[in-house]
Write an enzyme that holds these catalytic residues in place. Sequence first.
Site, PDB file in Angstrom:
ATOM      1  N   SER A 128      24.071 -19.651   0.845  1.00 49.88           N
ATOM      2  CA  SER A 128      24.766 -19.893   0.382  1.00 49.88           C
ATOM      3  C   SER A 128      25.572 -20.289  -1.187  1.00 49.88           C
ATOM      4  CB  SER A 128      25.096 -21.517   0.826  1.00 49.88           C
ATOM      5  OG  SER A 128      26.901 -22.188   0.538  1.00 49.88           O
ATOM      6  N   LYS A 182      21.003 -24.227   7.244  1.00 53.49           N
ATOM      7  CA  LYS A 182      22.977 -23.106   6.738  1.00 53.49           C
ATOM      8  C   LYS A 182      24.062 -23.634   7.973  1.00 53.49           C
ATOM      9  CE  LYS A 182      25.539 -20.694   4.161  1.00 53.49           C
ATOM     10  NZ  LYS A 182      25.836 -19.693   5.323  1.00 53.49           N
ATOM     11  N   HIS A 185      25.297 -27.066   6.611  1.00 51.00           N
ATOM     12  CA  HIS A 185      25.622 -27.176   5.372  1.00 51.00           C
ATOM     13  C   HIS A 185      27.064 -26.864   5.874  1.00 51.00           C
ATOM     14  CE1 HIS A 185      27.319 -24.079   2.513  1.00 51.00           C
ATOM     15  NE2 HIS A 185      26.905 -25.764   1.567  1.00 51.00           N
ATOM     16  N   GLU A 189      30.469 -28.130   5.223  1.00 52.82           N
ATOM     17  CA  GLU A 189      31.540 -28.317   4.301  1.00 52.82           C
ATOM     18  C   GLU A 189      32.858 -28.006   5.241  1.00 52.82           C
ATOM     19  OE1 GLU A 189      30.628 -24.191   2.963  1.00 52.82           O
ATOM     20  OE2 GLU A 189      32.358 -23.494   3.531  1.00 52.82           O
TER      21      GLU A 189
HETATM   22  P1  NDP Z   1      29.186  -7.399   5.895  1.00 48.47           P
HETATM   23  O1  NDP Z   1      29.070  -8.961   7.265  1.00 48.47           O
HETATM   24  O2  NDP Z   1      30.815  -6.639   6.483  1.00 48.47           O
HETATM   25  O3  NDP Z   1      28.090  -6.873   6.906  1.00 48.47           O
HETATM   26  C1  NDP Z   1      28.878  -4.912   6.396  1.00 48.47           C
HETATM   27  C2  NDP Z   1      27.094  -4.569   6.189  1.00 48.47           C
HETATM   28  O4  NDP Z   1      25.988  -4.466   7.356  1.00 48.47           O
HETATM   29  C3  NDP Z   1      27.254  -3.192   5.306  1.00 48.47           C
HETATM   30  O5  NDP Z   1      25.943  -3.174   4.722  1.00 48.47           O
HETATM   31  C4  NDP Z   1      27.428  -2.116   7.047  1.00 48.47           C
HETATM   32  O6  NDP Z   1      26.765  -1.070   6.447  1.00 48.47           O
HETATM   33  C5  NDP Z   1      25.828  -3.163   7.524  1.00 48.47           C
HETATM   34  N1  NDP Z   1      26.172  -2.237   8.680  1.00 48.47           N
HETATM   35  C6  NDP Z   1      27.540  -3.361  10.001  1.00 48.47           C
HETATM   36  N2  NDP Z   1      26.669  -2.867  10.610  1.00 48.47           N
HETATM   37  C7  NDP Z   1      25.318  -2.046  11.222  1.00 48.47           C
HETATM   38  C8  NDP Z   1      24.755  -1.527  12.133  1.00 48.47           C
HETATM   39  N3  NDP Z   1      24.889  -1.252  13.224  1.00 48.47           N
HETATM   40  N4  NDP Z   1      23.588  -1.067  11.860  1.00 48.47           N
HETATM   41  C9  NDP Z   1      23.383  -0.550   9.984  1.00 48.47           C
HETATM   42  N5  NDP Z   1      24.127  -2.050   9.607  1.00 48.47           N
HETATM   43  C10 NDP Z   1      24.920  -2.427   9.186  1.00 48.47           C
HETATM   44  O7  NDP Z   1      28.472  -8.085   4.630  1.00 48.47           O
HETATM   45  P2  NDP Z   1      28.531  -9.106   3.954  1.00 48.47           P
HETATM   46  O8  NDP Z   1      27.440  -9.140   2.586  1.00 48.47           O
HETATM   47  O9  NDP Z   1      30.020 -10.091   3.424  1.00 48.47           O
HETATM   48  O10 NDP Z   1      28.021  -9.931   4.730  1.00 48.47           O
HETATM   49  C11 NDP Z   1      26.466  -9.528   4.915  1.00 48.47           C
HETATM   50  C12 NDP Z   1      25.816 -10.990   5.779  1.00 48.47           C
HETATM   51  O11 NDP Z   1      25.494 -12.041   4.743  1.00 48.47           O
HETATM   52  C13 NDP Z   1      26.066 -11.469   7.179  1.00 48.47           C
HETATM   53  O12 NDP Z   1      25.568 -12.375   7.662  1.00 48.47           O
HETATM   54  C14 NDP Z   1      27.379 -12.689   6.595  1.00 48.47           C
HETATM   55  O13 NDP Z   1      28.035 -12.894   7.635  1.00 48.47           O
HETATM   56  C15 NDP Z   1      26.509 -13.488   5.791  1.00 48.47           C
HETATM   57  N6  NDP Z   1      27.123 -13.943   4.724  1.00 48.47           N
HETATM   58  C16 NDP Z   1      28.744 -13.494   4.111  1.00 48.47           C
HETATM   59  C17 NDP Z   1      28.653 -14.739   2.944  1.00 48.47           C
HETATM   60  C18 NDP Z   1      30.104 -14.161   2.614  1.00 48.47           C
HETATM   61  O14 NDP Z   1      30.608 -14.441   2.069  1.00 48.47           O
HETATM   62  N7  NDP Z   1      30.754 -12.953   2.707  1.00 48.47           N
HETATM   63  C19 NDP Z   1      27.521 -15.539   2.623  1.00 48.47           C
HETATM   64  C20 NDP Z   1      27.079 -15.937   3.393  1.00 48.47           C
HETATM   65  C21 NDP Z   1      26.617 -15.553   4.122  1.00 48.47           C
HETATM   66  P3  NDP Z   1      28.037   0.102   6.102  1.00 48.47           P
HETATM   67  O15 NDP Z   1      28.347   0.118   4.847  1.00 48.47           O
HETATM   68  O16 NDP Z   1      26.808   1.220   7.168  1.00 48.47           O
HETATM   69  O17 NDP Z   1      29.140  -0.130   7.312  1.00 48.47           O
END
Ligand code: NDP
Length: 475
Positions: A128, A182, A185, A189
Site C-alpha cells: 500500500s 490488504k 485495508h 480506506e
Molecule cells: P498495471 O496494473 O497498470 O500493470 C502494468 C504492468 O503489467 C506492465 O508491466 C505490463 O507489461 C504488465 N502486464 C500486463 N499484462 C501482462 C501480461 N499478460 N503478461 C505480462 N505482463 C503483463 O501496473 P501498476 O504498476 O499500476 O500496478 C501493478 C500491480 O500493483 C497491480 O496488480 C496493481 O493492482 C497493484 N497496485 C497498484 C497500486 C497503484 O497505486 N498503482 C497500488 C498498490 C498496488 P507491459 O509493460 O509489457 O505492458
Amino acid sequence: DLAQIGVSGLAVMGRNLARNLARNGFSVALHNRTSARTKSLVAEHGDEGTFVPTETLEEFVAALERPRRVVVMVKAGAPTDAVIDELVPLLDEGDIVIDCGNAHFADTRRREAALRERGLHFVGAGVSGGEEGALLGPSIMPGGSAESYRTLGPMFEKIAAQVDGTPCCVHVGPDGAGHFVKMVHNGIEYADMQLIAEAYDLLRDGLGATPAELARIFAEWNSGDLESFLIEITAEVLGHTDAASGSAFVDVVLDQAEQKGTGRWTVQTALDLGVPVTGIAEATFARALSAHPEQREAARAALPGPSAAVPVEDRDAFVDDVRKALYASKVVAYAQGYDQMAAASAEYGWDIDLGAMATIWRGGCIIRARFLDRIKDAYATERPASLLVAPYFRDAVAEGQEAWRRVVAHAARAGIPTPGFSSALAYYDALRAERLPAALIQGMRDYFGAHTYKRVDREGAFHTLWGGDRSEVDG
Ligand code: NDP
C-alpha cells in the site's frame, strides 16, 4: 554477480519498488514483458543502485542468486497467472515467487497451493502507499510460509516505511493472509473517505461553509485525534483552486466516484464470513449511487426534500459535533474491519496478530493515522470483543455519542445524505442493545417456514403450530 532479488513488471509500481530496493543496497534484476520499460528504468535511474536488466524471463531467472526471490508486479488477475505460469518451469525447489499486485486472496490461496506442490514458495504481499509509497517506503503485508519470510522479511522490512524505528512490514500469516489484510485495508480506506466526504457535505450544506473555510477546519482537525494522511489531503484538495475557472477545485470535479474493486471484494467476502462491515458497504454503495447520473437526475426532479431549512444555531458547536461524529463513525468502520480480519483468520487458520496490523498501517499506506497507535494498544494485552469496547475507544465514543446523535438527526432533518455516519450509529446502538428485534424475525421465520426458534428460558429448538392450535412443539 547474481542479483539478490528480481522484479518482473515495471509499470509505475514495479519500477518504484525496484528503485526502492536498489536505493537500499540490494542488487535487483529487472524484467518486463516489453523491454522498453526495463531500458527506460536503467537509463533514468541506473545510478541509484545495482540493476541487472534482462530481456527474457530465462535471462531474468538466470540472473538471480538462489533461493531466487522473484517479485511479480503486473496487472492483477489473468496477467499475473500468465507470468507465474511462464516463470514456474524456470525455477528450482525453494525459490520464492512474490506477487505484490492487488490480487484477490482466493487467487493467492490457489496460487500458493499450486506452487507448494512444486516445491516453490508463493508469497502474496499486499503493498500500500501507491506510487510514492512504493518508492519511498510502502506498508507491506506479506503472506506465505514462515520459511519464505525468513529470507524475504529482512529485505522488505528495510524498504518499508519506518515509524518510530519500526518497519511497516510484518509476516501476516500463511497463504492468502497478506492479500486479505490488504483488501480490508482498502475497504477501510473506502469507509474513511466516505466519512470524511460526509463531514464535508454536512459542513458545506448544513453550515454553508466555503471550501476555503473547510480547508482550514480540516487542517485544524489534522492536529488532533483525527490526524491522518486522508484528513491532511482533504485540506489540500479543499484548499485548491481550479486554474481554468478560478473556482474551488472541488466544485469543478464531476461528482461520480469510481472504484477499482477492492471495496467490493471486502464487502463480498464479509457477506460470506457473516461479518457486518456496514461502514465499508455503505461507502462502496455510496460510490455506486453517485455513478448513476440518469437515476439521480430523475430523482432530483421527482422527490421532495424537507419542507423548511434547518438552521444551525451555533456554528462552532456544530463543527465540533461533526468532528466527534466523524471520529466515532471511524472507530466503528475500523472495528468492523478488524472483526472481518479476525473472522477470516479463524476461518482459514491464519493466526493474524491484529495489533501488528495497526502497527504496519501507521506509515506508508493511505490510511496511516495517529489513531492506529490506539488500535495497537487495544490489542496489546487481550483481544477485545470489539474495538468499540476497548477502553480507549469506548471512552472516546461515549464522549462523542451525543454529538454523533445530534449530527445524524440534523442530517436526517436537513435532508443531507450521511449513510456512513447514520449506519455507524445504528450499528453502535444495535451492538449495545439489551434486546434486538431479531426475536420478531425468528417468529416470522417460524410462522412462514417452520424454521424453529430458541427460547430465552429453556434449551432446545421449538416450533409453534401457527396454522393449527398454536401450541408449541419441539423443533
Ligand atoms: P498495471 O496494473 O497498470 O500493470 C502494468 C504492468 O503489467 C506492465 O508491466 C505490463 O507489461 C504488465 N502486464 C500486463 N499484462 C501482462 C501480461 N499478460 N503478461 C505480462 N505482463 C503483463 O501496473 P501498476 O504498476 O499500476 O500496478 C501493478 C500491480 O500493483 C497491480 O496488480 C496493481 O493492482 C497493484 N497496485 C497498484 C497500486 C497503484 O497505486 N498503482 C497500488 C498498490 C498496488 P507491459 O509493460 O509489457 O505492458
